[in-house]
Design a protein around this motif. Structure first.
Motif, short mmCIF file in Angstrom:
data_model
loop_
_atom_site.label_atom_id
_atom_site.label_comp_id
_atom_site.label_asym_id
_atom_site.label_seq_id
_atom_site.Cartn_x
_atom_site.Cartn_y
_atom_site.Cartn_z
N VAL A 565 0.84 -1.20 0.00
CA VAL A 565 0.00 0.00 0.00
C VAL A 565 0.87 1.25 0.00
CG1 VAL A 565 -1.67 1.33 1.36
CG2 VAL A 565 -1.95 -1.14 1.12
N ALA A 566 1.92 1.23 0.80
CA ALA A 566 2.81 2.39 0.91
C ALA A 566 3.49 2.68 -0.42
CB ALA A 566 3.83 2.15 2.01
N THR A 567 3.96 1.63 -1.12
CA THR A 567 4.67 1.84 -2.39
C THR A 567 3.74 2.39 -3.45
OG1 THR A 567 4.31 -0.50 -2.85
CG2 THR A 567 6.48 0.13 -2.05
N SER A 568 2.50 1.89 -3.50
CA SER A 568 1.55 2.39 -4.50
C SER A 568 1.22 3.87 -4.25
CB SER A 568 0.26 1.57 -4.49
OG SER A 568 -0.40 1.70 -3.25
N ASP A 569 1.10 4.24 -2.97
CA ASP A 569 0.85 5.65 -2.63
C ASP A 569 2.00 6.54 -3.08
OD1 ASP A 569 -1.52 4.92 -1.59
OD2 ASP A 569 -0.93 5.08 0.53
N SER A 570 3.21 6.06 -2.84
CA SER A 570 4.39 6.86 -3.19
C SER A 570 4.52 7.02 -4.70
CB SER A 570 5.65 6.23 -2.61
OG SER A 570 5.84 4.96 -3.18
N SER A 571 4.13 5.99 -5.48
CA SER A 571 4.24 6.07 -6.96
C SER A 571 3.24 7.08 -7.51
CB SER A 571 4.01 4.69 -7.58
OG SER A 571 2.71 4.24 -7.28
N ASN A 572 2.06 7.21 -6.87
CA ASN A 572 1.08 8.21 -7.30
C ASN A 572 1.59 9.63 -7.07
OD1 ASN A 572 -0.82 6.38 -8.15
ND2 ASN A 572 -1.83 6.24 -6.16
N ALA A 573 2.39 9.80 -6.08
CA ALA A 573 2.86 11.14 -5.72
C ALA A 573 3.97 11.65 -6.63
CB ALA A 573 3.35 11.13 -4.27
N VAL A 574 4.48 10.80 -7.57
CA VAL A 574 5.59 11.21 -8.46
C VAL A 574 5.11 12.31 -9.42
CG1 VAL A 574 7.16 10.44 -10.27
CG2 VAL A 574 6.72 9.00 -8.30
N THR A 575 5.89 13.36 -9.64
CA THR A 575 5.50 14.49 -10.52
C THR A 575 5.55 14.07 -11.99
OG1 THR A 575 7.79 15.18 -10.48
CG2 THR A 575 6.30 16.26 -8.93
N ASP A 576 4.84 14.85 -12.85
CA ASP A 576 4.81 14.53 -14.28
C ASP A 576 6.20 14.64 -14.89
OD1 ASP A 576 2.16 14.16 -14.16
OD2 ASP A 576 1.64 16.24 -14.70
N VAL A 577 6.42 13.82 -15.95
CA VAL A 577 7.74 13.79 -16.59
C VAL A 577 7.91 15.05 -17.43
CG1 VAL A 577 9.22 12.50 -18.17
CG2 VAL A 577 7.68 11.28 -16.63
N ASP A 578 9.10 15.63 -17.34
CA ASP A 578 9.40 16.84 -18.11
C ASP A 578 9.65 16.44 -19.57
OD1 ASP A 578 10.00 19.32 -18.86
OD2 ASP A 578 11.99 19.38 -17.91
N HIS A 579 8.82 17.00 -20.50
CA HIS A 579 8.90 16.60 -21.90
C HIS A 579 9.93 17.39 -22.70
CE1 HIS A 579 5.66 13.83 -21.55
NE2 HIS A 579 4.84 14.76 -21.05
N THR A 580 10.47 18.45 -22.16
CA THR A 580 11.47 19.25 -22.89
C THR A 580 12.74 18.44 -23.05
OG1 THR A 580 12.20 20.22 -20.83
CG2 THR A 580 10.55 21.46 -22.08
N ALA A 581 13.31 18.49 -24.23
CA ALA A 581 14.53 17.71 -24.51
C ALA A 581 15.71 18.28 -23.75
CB ALA A 581 14.80 17.73 -26.01
N LYS A 582 16.48 17.41 -23.21
CA LYS A 582 17.65 17.86 -22.45
C LYS A 582 18.84 18.12 -23.36
CE LYS A 582 16.36 15.75 -18.11
NZ LYS A 582 16.70 14.80 -17.07
N LEU A 583 18.82 17.56 -24.59
CA LEU A 583 19.93 17.75 -25.53
C LEU A 583 19.33 17.95 -26.93
CD1 LEU A 583 23.06 17.61 -25.89
CD2 LEU A 583 22.68 15.26 -26.61
#
Length: 657
Positions: A565-583
């Motif tokens: 339960v704890a791991t599933s909660d923590s995965s929901n809290a992850v922020t959206d992935v940044d789509h801007t290219a790094k290179l």
């Protein structure tokens, strides 16, 4: 053949004379030696040693019966030279001052004093069966061989690291057994160790040879008893030297106090044994000594005595001597100051025999009341007592109860009870001794050990609660280590009683039980009826632990669920992935550069550039696809992030190329 009696330093010495058993010699609490005639049941002689109060008698041993002609004292008794009858005459008494007194029953006086040999108290004395030699063992760890012809030391040697508490000379006079805790067998000719045996965990108080066979025949056996030990161990002297441990054990109800035995002369002859225990019971054994026997042997018959009052009270047995026939036993019972002697026929077919006799258990001694010179005035409650110095002031009749004020020597104050003392002593705060806090636990544990013994003896709940409330592991361990052995079993019983209560107290009690088992397992394992005494504790622990296995399983499952339960909660809290290219890789569009680049690079490299362009296109497509997937499935975001990073690494590699 009956073994000559020799009483150890355990309890009050009490022993029958050898062969005819005509006399019973004992030292009572007042330090006097009394010799009773067993035939006439009267007091034969009484001897008061000059230092009977400062140097009390610790052990007694009768010398071998001799004809008066052959005795070493023939010059002093010419009038009796015509007698040829063998009589018990000399009696050796060891004292706490380190001297050995030799008393003659024929003369009715002290024969000689052997002193100057021992620097500590004498614990045991033993006679040589033939020569006029005497052996004594002492607290100074030495054994001395005395020559009675000269009254001087013939040989002295160190026998042990600890005090020598028991001795025994073999029937042929060639070997000597000595014991502190380890048992050693000495060759009396060379005074060298012939064999060593493991012995007991406490001081050995009894050593006796059980057979009369030579040591190299695998047929020589001896027995030993120890303080606080309810087993009488039998040891075999083997030819191959593999004889460290005992081969047979006899179970007793308490530690042995007096032993009489008929030695075995061959394998076909059984050893007959009469053991009087500290609790006043007599146990009779008969056993053929022929190799080891794993199971401890129970007595063939147990004898107890009680008086014939309305409410019977047990009468303690002091000593017992076996008769030539298997049924008759000579008993001494009652009080040390005035014992009763009686020949009894015992039906050995019965396992338990209780003899009832009309014996006064309380001894009434007439004492003349002397007029004391100091008279205490009788003070009336209403009258005023004036103190010298200040006229008119009333003196406080009761002493101050404050612990801080010291009591004057002259004041006749009432002694405080243990409860009052406990009130004054605050056990939780113990003043530190020199050396900081390190000194405090020893002082505290000393107090605790004394208090615990007092509480167990008086079964005072207040004292026990005070002691058991401590949570410090070191204090508990040191307190248990300092306990005397007789207090161990009552402590285990008290712990068992308290474990049955509330779980909170049970947690504290488990610490005490652990400390007892750590320090006193060797003593507890020597108790023959240990299983019955600890049966309640076993069952209680089993019932408490029965659910433990199931609870641990349940705990494991719950833990697994909670972590999921704890791991599933923590995965929901992850922020959206940044789509801007790094290179970002930009390709130059000038035709000249392209031409120069094509000329300068080999064919293989041009192929690589094309491959990299294809890879970039695929990367962009992958990113778009991942973004769509993340919108659909949020759980896969973390994975996509990881993939993105991996792709980035590929891009870096291509740039380097």
């Amino acid at each position: 053949m009956a073994a000559d009696g020799g009483s150890s330093s355990l309890g009050l010495p009490c022993v029958f004379s050898p062969k005819s058993r005509q006399y019973l010699a004992l030292c009572a609490q007042d330090g006097r030696l009394r010799i009773w005639n067993t035939d006439s049941k009267t007091l034969h002689q009484e001897y008061v040693p000059s230092a009977h109060l400062s140097a009390t008698c610790t052990c007694i041993a009768w010398g071998p019966c001799r004809t008066v002609k052959e005795g070493p004292q023939r010059k002093k008794r010419k009038s009796e030279a015509g007698q040829v009858e063998e009589k018990a005459d000399l009696l050796a008494m060891g004292t706490a001052a380190g001297s050995v007194l030799i008393y003659s029953t024929t003369k009715g006086a002290l024969h000689c004093t052997l002193d100057g040999g021992h620097s500590g108290g004498v614990n045991c004395v033993q006679w040589h069966p033939e020569d006029s030699l005497l052996y004594s063992g002492s607290d100074d760890t030495h054994i001395i061989e005395w020559d009675l012809q000269t009254g001087k030391t013939r040989c002295k040697w160190k026998a042990d690291r600890a005090a020598v508490t028991s001795l025994s000379v073999s029937p042929d006079g060639k070997l000597l057994l000595s014991a502190g805790q380890i048992i050693k067998m000495w060759d009396l000719e060379t005074k060298e160790v012939y064999r060593k045996f493991t012995g007991h965990s406490t001081a050995v108080t009894t050593l006796r040879f059980a057979t009369t066979r030579p040591p190299d025949s695998n047929g020589l056996y001896f027995l030993s008893g120890a303080a606080h030990d309810r087993l009488l161990s039998v040891w075999q002297v083997r030819e191959d030297g593999k004889d460290k441990n005992s081969v047979v054990s006899f179970t007793l109800t308490d530690e042995p106090q007096h032993i009489d035995l008929f030695t075995s002369n061959s394998k076909e002859e059984a050893v007959r044994l009469a053991v009087v225990c500290k609790d006043g019971q007599l146990h009779l054994f008969e056993h053929f000594l022929n190799g080891p026997c794993k199971k401890p042997l129970s007595p063939s018959c147990t004898v107890q005595m009680s008086n014939t009052a309305d409410s019977p009270v047990p009468v303690p047995l002091l000593a017992a001597a076996l008769g030539t026939d298997t049924r008759t036993v000579l008993l001494a019972y009652g009080n040390h100051l005035q014992p009763v002697m009686e020949k009894v026929e015992i039906n050995t077919a019965e396992r338990h025999v209780c003899l009832t006799r009309d014996v006064q258990t309380t001894l009434s001694l007439s004492m003349e009341t002397t007029i004391s010179k100091v008279k205490t005035p009788i003070v009336n409650a209403k009258s005023k007592v004036l103190v010298p110095g200040l006229p008119g002031h009333q003196a406080p009749i009761k002493g101050t109860s404050q612990g801080s004020e010291k009591r004057k020597k002259g004041t006749d104050t009432k002694e405080m009870s243990i409860a009052e003392r406990l009130g004054e002593i605050d056990l939780s705060t113990v003043p530190a001794v020199k050396g900081g806090p390190k000194g405090a636990p020893s002082l505290q544990t000393d107090n605790f050990a004394v208090l615990l013994v007092q509480g167990l003896e008086s079964s005072d709940a207040n004292i026990l609660n005070k002691v058991f409330q401590t949570r410090k592991e070191t204090v508990i361990k040191k307190t248990v280590a300092r306990l005397p052995l007789p207090a161990v079993l009552p402590l285990v019983e008290e712990i068992t009683k308290r474990l049955q209560g509330h779980p909170f107290t049970a947690v504290l009690m488990v610490r005490w039980l652990k400390a007892v088992l750590m320090h006193h397992t060797s003593y507890l394992s020597s108790l023959p009826d240990l299983v019955t005494q600890l049966g309640v504790l076993y069952h209680m622990i089993e019932s408490r632990v029965k659910m433990f296995h199931k609870l641990t399983k349940l705990h494991g499952k719950l833990y697994l669920l909670m972590t999921q339960v704890a791991t599933s909660d923590s995965s929901n809290a992850v922020t959206d992935v940044d789509h801007t290219a790094k290179l970002v890789y930009e390709e130059e569009s000038s035709d000249e550069d392209e031409a120069s680049g094509d000329e300068g690079l080999p064919d293989d490299d041009s192929d690589n550039w094309e491959e990299e362009e294809v890879m970039e296109e695929t990367m962009e497509e992958d990113k778009e696809g991942q973004a769509d997937e993340e919108e659909e499935d949020p759980d896969s975001r973390t994975e996509s992030k990881a993939n993105g990073e991996e792709d980035m690494e590929h891009g870096n590699e291509s740039e380097e190329e």
